[in-house]
Design an enzyme around this catalytic site. Sequence first.
Site: not given
Length: 524
Positions: A331-332
């Site tokens: 993620d991210e």
Amino acid sequence: MSSSRVRLVLAALLLATSVPLGSGTMAAAAPGPVPFSSLVPAPASAVQTSGVTYTLPSSVAISTDVAGIGDQLATTLRKSTGYAIPVHNPPVADGIQLLLSGAPASVGDQGYQLDVTANGVTVRANQAAGLFAGAQTLLQLFPPQAQGSTVTAGPWKLTGGKIVDQPRFGYRSAMLDVARHFFTVAQVKRFIDEIARYKLNYFHLHLADDQGWRIMINGWERLATYGGSTQVGGGAGGYYTQADYADIVAYAQSKYITVVPEIDMPGHTNAALASYAELNCDGKARPLYTGTDVGFSSLCTSKEITYTFLDAVLGQLAALTPGPYLHIGGDEAQSTKPADYKAFINRVQQIVLKHGKKPVGWHEIANATPVAGAVAQFWDTNTSNTAVANAVKNNGTKVLMSPANRAYLDMKYTSSTSPGNDWAGTIEVKKAYDWNPGAYLSGVGESAVAGVEGPLWTETIKTMSDIEVMVFPRLVGLAELGWSPQSTHNWTAFSKRLAQQGPLWKLLGIKYYKSPQVTWPSGS
């Protein structure tokens, strides 16, 4: 008879029916039987038998096909009843029977059948996991005092009837982030105890992030000794030895919970980048980080040493983890170019497969090519995601539902509560409960949903009390979304059942948020 004489007789009767606990104290009598309508999660089918109860005799024994389950149940009830409660394995005909035979095929591997008659209790299941789930239901049919550590006088009565129960989704999970703030083995075990009570069967352990690396990796020791030396705000941090981690895994297994360890990558990796300079594209180690920003770090996806490193990390975790999954984060990753991200995720998935596991990743992994058996964990606040829907359609990818504005346990309850974050909004108890995982995300129908998970990120969470007040009561609603059939979904009914957990939490010393949306009983 004079009034003084009456008072003397009543006092004598009271003394005769009380159980002495030492130092002149008297045990209070156990409350009456608990109705089936109080159970959480709600069972698939529960029919009470009018006028029938079972009274636990002081001579009661437990007869079981799985010694560990019988022992755990007996240990709990001995403390509260004061009864000896021997456990027989293999089973004989006793008051409480826990059997791996006679359950209907419809309950599958995780379900059970529970029968309470005037003569005894029988829990039947096809597998040990179902038997454990049935034992948790049985404990809820006792008054809360049954799970306490103080002897309470009987009679201990159970409501008569039949429950036939199985989960809606096979994957029901909670996540604890030990990277932002570190938590000890004992604290993690307490968390496992608390989630097992509500039939969760997976425990996602977020072991590494920008602020800390929490697992010793042989040959890469600085990950733990240096990368694990701090935490958000600059505290001392900490890490688990491999023996510590194995202890957590074994403890979870005793509660029929599967550990899913996460090493987030290629972003959220500053602790690793600070520990080993060669993991950075420029060959320069990063400083340790104790803030809460995200998206600034990335492993160097073009260097072969990165994959040598990850092979060691994932290989050692795979060897220590008997469950089927390793969580690779994903993620991210704002500091990784999209093309590099896709190539990285595809290569890391192959490393996971090489070590005999299946990858789980945050839903961004759908932007790569999820392998067969991969699980994408959806955390966004939207109700549509083209990449995830395409992964479901084209790759058969299963989705674990954790929408941040419904399931993130680190979100504040209201703007005035503390601790917590609020970037995904505030989440009161009703909001955490009132959604349908099987019809939440466009293009992801019920059959594509693996289950639900409540993640607890710990940027603002520092103590066990912080953990508990953020988890309870919301996690119980998520547990019900994962276990109970959609046909039972009703906030008014659920809130009444949830309220009945308040006295138990108080008895066990579990801190919780006393939501004004719930009418909590006295003694909560």
